[in-house]
Design an enzyme around this catalytic site. Structure first.
Site, short mmCIF file in Angstrom:
data_model
loop_
_atom_site.label_atom_id
_atom_site.label_comp_id
_atom_site.label_asym_id
_atom_site.label_seq_id
_atom_site.Cartn_x
_atom_site.Cartn_y
_atom_site.Cartn_z
N ASP A 1 5.61 -3.42 10.84
CA ASP A 1 4.11 -3.10 11.61
C ASP A 1 3.64 -2.97 12.57
OD1 ASP A 1 4.65 -5.53 11.56
OD2 ASP A 1 2.71 -6.20 10.38
N ARG B 1 0.67 -1.32 -0.11
CA ARG B 1 -0.15 -0.10 0.31
C ARG B 1 0.74 1.44 0.17
NH1 ARG B 1 -4.85 1.22 4.38
NH2 ARG B 1 -5.83 -0.15 3.02
N SER C 1 7.51 -5.52 6.85
CA SER C 1 7.02 -6.18 8.41
C SER C 1 7.34 -7.62 8.40
CB SER C 1 5.82 -5.34 8.50
OG SER C 1 4.85 -5.17 7.79
C1 BGC Z 1 7.47 -10.43 10.52
C2 BGC Z 1 7.25 -9.70 11.54
C3 BGC Z 1 5.80 -9.13 11.31
C4 BGC Z 1 4.54 -10.34 11.25
C5 BGC Z 1 3.68 -9.56 10.99
C6 BGC Z 1 6.15 -11.70 11.18
O1 BGC Z 1 6.48 -13.31 9.76
O2 BGC Z 1 8.59 -11.87 10.96
O3 BGC Z 1 7.96 -8.57 11.32
O4 BGC Z 1 5.61 -8.00 12.29
O5 BGC Z 1 5.17 -10.74 10.60
O6 BGC Z 1 3.50 -8.86 10.36
#
Ligand code: BGC
Length: 541
Positions: A247, A130, A194
């Protein structure tokens, strides 16, 4: 009954007439019993279905479902293990081997709602990407315009340069449409990325491993901000990445913009993870200054909890199968028991197991082994189906029937539906309780009497019971003198990246960056509602 009749027959007082009737009756009983026994053998499904009327009483099904149950005592034990793993992640001596990495994020200033300015944000965390333009108006007011782009599977597992090139192209498209290109303004940009990253500064972060189905080459160990900025510069885009956030951190920051009591960020979506505000003196791995505020947000990366085998006591054979057939076996064990990327698959494996044990879909033997149906295929039972099935109340099971139809089971019986719903409930409840136990560790650790948790993610938003189950379990596990509240803000992870950039400017560092746009008012559209559920729809697809 036939024994009684035989005794009666020996009685001399019985008249021949009565004797005849009694013989008739006895024959009928014996024949009846024989016919019933034959019927049970010839039509076992009907016999078993009677037992299924109360699935919770059926031993074999209950044995399977029991393997998913985690008692409060077990949860308390898991909380202790998590605390140990957190300490290992925070200590410079054990950090390298630790599975729960507890990365310091360099985000130290928590917003207070007064931040203002226009900031671009990119939010990459799953199959959707996004682009947002966020206008922070102070007094905790935010306006934004945004657009969702899809990340094709070929890019998710392709060359890393193509991924960043794609992100820059999407940003270019968005800025073109919003007339932001060649305005003479260099827009500050917050990047919500994320995936697990070892941060070396607010705008410098090395990817440690991919999760959630991504495996682009040439990115692990690289500075993703640098890769993004290079792609942005190559396209001649007037934007500069000033902050990278996970995130969870974005969610914490966006919530704190509205509610300064926010101290934890939690994501329950395609993946799962949490972050929280930690005192610097507890962060042994901290290698920067000790100025005020003496705190930093820790990105826990709790999805990797259990990668060293410490959760094996609660894992089932279905969890093992999900893990083995994933793109990253042995990794993200806690995430694989909780998050949306895997929940539907766990349910599918249980259904398949019950079917193979002849405990489910007994009227559908003719379709057994029709390997083309989604039921037999990995990812064939979407996580959104779990939510759909669980929205059914009562005995009609209209949603469950639709879902079963979708996976190739036509005209399921009442019992089939009840059992499938029972499985979905247990799988999602286990996930909610595990997430609740993890969250309880953090709420207890914060050491304040009121703690707000910013929560987001498709699983949390769209599953009808996840929140309730998680809260219930937390009520038992959180210290009695602590009050906690779970808050959700739309678009939190993207807004959080913008707020982080702006909060950093408030602190003086990088102020020039935002000042270049703050002076020039930019007309933002009122909030564009792009398909909220898009991410959810794509889970497991
Ligand atoms: C990632 C994290 C992320 C989470 C939620 C996980 O697979 O390693 O960095 O915050 O997913 O999106």
């Amino acid at each position: 009954m036939s024994l009684n009749i035989a005794q009666i027959l020996q009685d001399d007082l019985i008249t021949p007439m009565v004797r005849k009737t009694a013989y008739g009756l006895a024959t009928t009983c014996i024949l009846g019993a024989a016919v019933y026994a034959g019927y049970c053998v010839a039509a076992p499904e009907k016999h078993i279905i009677r037992q299924h009327r109360h699935p919770e009483l059926n031993d074999q099904i209950e044995k399977v479902v029991d393997s998913l149950k985690i008692t409060d005592d077990q949860l308390i034990h898991i909380m202790h293990i998590l605390e140990e793993e957190m300490s290992a992640g925070l200590s410079p001596i054990t950090h390298k081997q630790a599975t729960v990495k507890m990365f310091p994020t360099y985000v130290r200033n928590i917003p207070n709602g007064t931040e203002v300015g226009q900031v671009l944000a990119l939010d990459l965390g799953g199959t959707n990407f996004r682009v947002l333009l966020i206008d922070l108006r102070g007094n905790a007011r935010v306006e934004l315009t945004s657009k969702i782009f899809v990340i094709p599977q070929s890019i998710m597992i392709g060359d890393g340069r193509h991924l960043f090139c794609h992100l820059a192209e999407c940003l270019y498209d968005f800025m073109l449409k919003e007339n932001l290109l060649r305005t003479g303004i260099c827009y500050p940009l917050g990047f919500t990325f994320s995936f697990p990253c070892r941060q070396e500064g607010l705008a410098s972060a090395r990817l440690t491993s991919w999760t959630k189905g991504f495996s682009c080459s040439g990115v692990v160990n690289e500075d993703v901000v640098k890769l993004l900025q290079e792609a942005i510069n190559e396209k001649g885009i007037n934007a500069k990445c000033v902050a990278l956030v996970n995130d969870t951190v974005g969610t914490l920051m966006a919530c704190a913009y509205k509610d300064p009591a926010t101290a934890i960020g939690l994501i329950l979506g395609t993946g799962t993870n949490a972050c929280y505000i930690e005192n610097l003196d507890k962060v042994g791995t901290w290698n920067s200054d000790y100025d005020e505020p003496k705190q930093v947000i820790i990105n826990m990366e709790w999805g990797a909890f259990g990668d060293n085998g410490r959760l094996n006591l609660i894992r089932t054979k279905y969890d093992e199968e999900v893990d083995l057939s994933s793109i990253n076996p042995g990794k993200q064990i806690f995430e694989k028991m909780i998050s949306g990327m895997y929940m539907g698959e766990i349910v599918r494996l249980i259904i398949l197991d019950l079917l193979q044990q002849e405990l489910l879909f007994l009227g559908h033997r003719d379709t057994y082994g029709d390997y083309k149906t989604p039921l037999y295929n990995r990812g064939g039972f979407y996580t959104k189906f779990v939510s759909t099935v669980e929205t059914d109340e009562g005995i009609k099971f209209s949603n469950t029937r639709r879902v079963l139809e979708d996976i190739g089971i036509h005209n399921p019986t009442y019992d089939d539906c009840a059992i499938v719903q029972h499985i979905c409930r247990q799988v999602s409840k286990r996930a909610a309780r595990l997430a609740g136990a993890g969250l309880a560790v953090l709420v207890n650790r914060i050491g304040k009497s009121d703690v707000t948790v910013g929560v987001d993610g498709s699983l949390y938003r769209y599953h009808p019971r996840f929140k309730r189950n998680m809260e219930r379990c937390m009520e038992t596990l959180v210290n009695k003198d602590v009050k906690f509240a779970l808050e959700t803000i739309p678009d939190a992870s993207g807004i959080g990246a913008a707020v982080t950039a702006a909060a950093e400017c408030r602190s003086g560092k990088g102020a020039a960056m935002v000042a270049c746009v703050a002076g020039k008012p930019y007309l933002v559209n009122s909030i564009v509602s792009d398909e909220e559920t898009a991410d959810y729809e794509k889970i497991n697809s």
